[in-house]
Design an enzyme around this catalytic site. Structure first.
Site, PDB file in Angstrom:
ATOM      1  N   ASP A 243       0.837  -1.193   0.000  1.00  0.00           N
ATOM      2  CA  ASP A 243       0.000   0.000   0.000  1.00  0.00           C
ATOM      3  C   ASP A 243       0.878   1.252   0.000  1.00  0.00           C
ATOM      4  OD1 ASP A 243      -2.276  -1.583   0.119  1.00  0.00           O
ATOM      5  OD2 ASP A 243      -2.361  -1.530   2.312  1.00  0.00           O
ATOM      6  N   LYS A 244       0.323   2.342  -0.471  1.00  0.00           N
ATOM      7  CA  LYS A 244       1.060   3.602  -0.557  1.00  0.00           C
ATOM      8  C   LYS A 244       1.760   3.948   0.754  1.00  0.00           C
ATOM      9  CE  LYS A 244       0.312   8.584  -1.100  1.00  0.00           C
ATOM     10  NZ  LYS A 244      -0.704   9.651  -1.334  1.00  0.00           N
TER      11      LYS A 244
END
Length: 327
Positions: free
Chosen positions: A139-140
């Protein structure tokens, strides 16, 4: 080029009954765009129980989908000179320590500034490999290690290792609540029925298994080591929420800030200022696609998690020792 790279097989969850095949596959294979999956269904590269069907075909659940992944460049991306923290590199693979805030794949309104852009600048030949060689993602706002394939052969090998669960991925996380012991969460995951941004534990979802153990226990929080058997979207975040120990800073799953009773102003400031999930992919092990030898890479936690853990440790050490008995 449109060469076959790998064949993936998945059994549809029972919760998919009555839904369109293209919609279900978009959730089961998030690394490929909806339009790409639709074209594969139409071309016969996505078979339902061995048969070619239309993208709008309504599934009953529990069927088997066989997906032939072909080499395509889904998005025209420009190489960008973005710094990469490379921890291992040879002619076949690259292992990256991804920083917090770096998006892995381009998406709507987000075609620049991604890891893919950076990889294409680092090695222009990666344009010949799907997703510039990226075979799994973070995830970012999750930091840590990712492996990238530099050839079709390496890509096929790494995808197979992911599918057969022979790739070892170890994470570190800070969660809410003071856990006494470790354990295993074996709970299927599927798209949240009401919030399309979230995943959730659901009967009939895709198998998901997370092992965890307590590394350090604080007042109101715990430092965990987590090992994945499967790699579902948001798996650690969903599983920790499921056992009521959501990750610190996880605005999507935690349900708000949790403060220990009598927390110092310093700790309160750090907890309030921690605006991303406290999750780091610290160790990655896989078999080298060419030599077959074990590759093992580690990356220390980033500074923001180091500060968070130090603050929680200081708060715990300065507390009344009877806190363990009062919880």
């Amino acid at each position: 080029m449109n060469e076959p790279l790998a064949t993936l097989t998945v059994r549809l969850p029972l919760t998919s009954a009555g839904r369109r095949l293209d919609q279900v596959l978009a959730e089961l294979f998030p690394d490929y765009s909806r339009s790409r999956l639709t074209s594969w269904i139409k071309s016969g590269d996505a078979l339902l129980d061995g048969a070619v069907v239309l993208p709008r075909h309504l599934v009953r659940g529990d069927e088997t989908v066989t997906l032939t992944v072909r080499m395509v460049q889904e998005v025209e991306l420009a190489p960008e000179p973005i710094d990469l923290d490379i921890r291992f590199e040879d002619k076949d693979v690259i292992v990256i320590n991804k920083p917090v805030g770096l998006v892995v794949h381009p998406g709507a309104g987000n075609s620049a500034g991604t890891l893919q852009n950076a990889l294409l600048h680092h090695d222009p030949k990666l344009v010949e490999v799907p997703r510039a060689g990226i075979v799994h993602r973070l995830d970012k706002d999750t930091s840590g290690l990712m492996v990238v394939a530099r050839s079709l052969r390496a890509h096929t090998s790494l995808v197979d290792q992911l599918q057969t669960r022979s790739m070892h991925r170890q994470y570190e996380a800070v969660v809410n609540g003071s856990l006494i012991a470790g354990g295993t969460v074996d709970a299927p995951i599927s798209r949240h029925p009401h919030d399309r941004l979230k995943q959730s534990v659901q009967e009939g979802g895709r198998e998901a298994v997370t092992h965890y153990r307590v590394r350090e226990r604080f007042r109101g929080h715990s430092l965990l080591q987590l090992n994945l058997e499967t790699g579902r979207t948001h798996q650690i975040r969903v599983h920790m929420q499921h056992i009521r120990h959501a990750l610190v800073g996880d605005s999507l799953y935690s349900g708000g800030l949790k403060l220990p009773r009598g927390a110092s102003p310093e700790l309160i400031e750090i907890l309030r200022g921690f605006k991303r999930q406290a999750l780091h992919a610290e160790r990655l092990e896989f078999l080298h696609p060419k030599s077959g030898k074990l590759v093992s890479v580690e990356a220390a936690r980033p500074p923001d998690m180091e500060r968070l853990i130090a603050a929680l440790r200081a708060d715990t050490q300065g507390a009344d020792p009877r806190w363990r008995d009062s919880e």
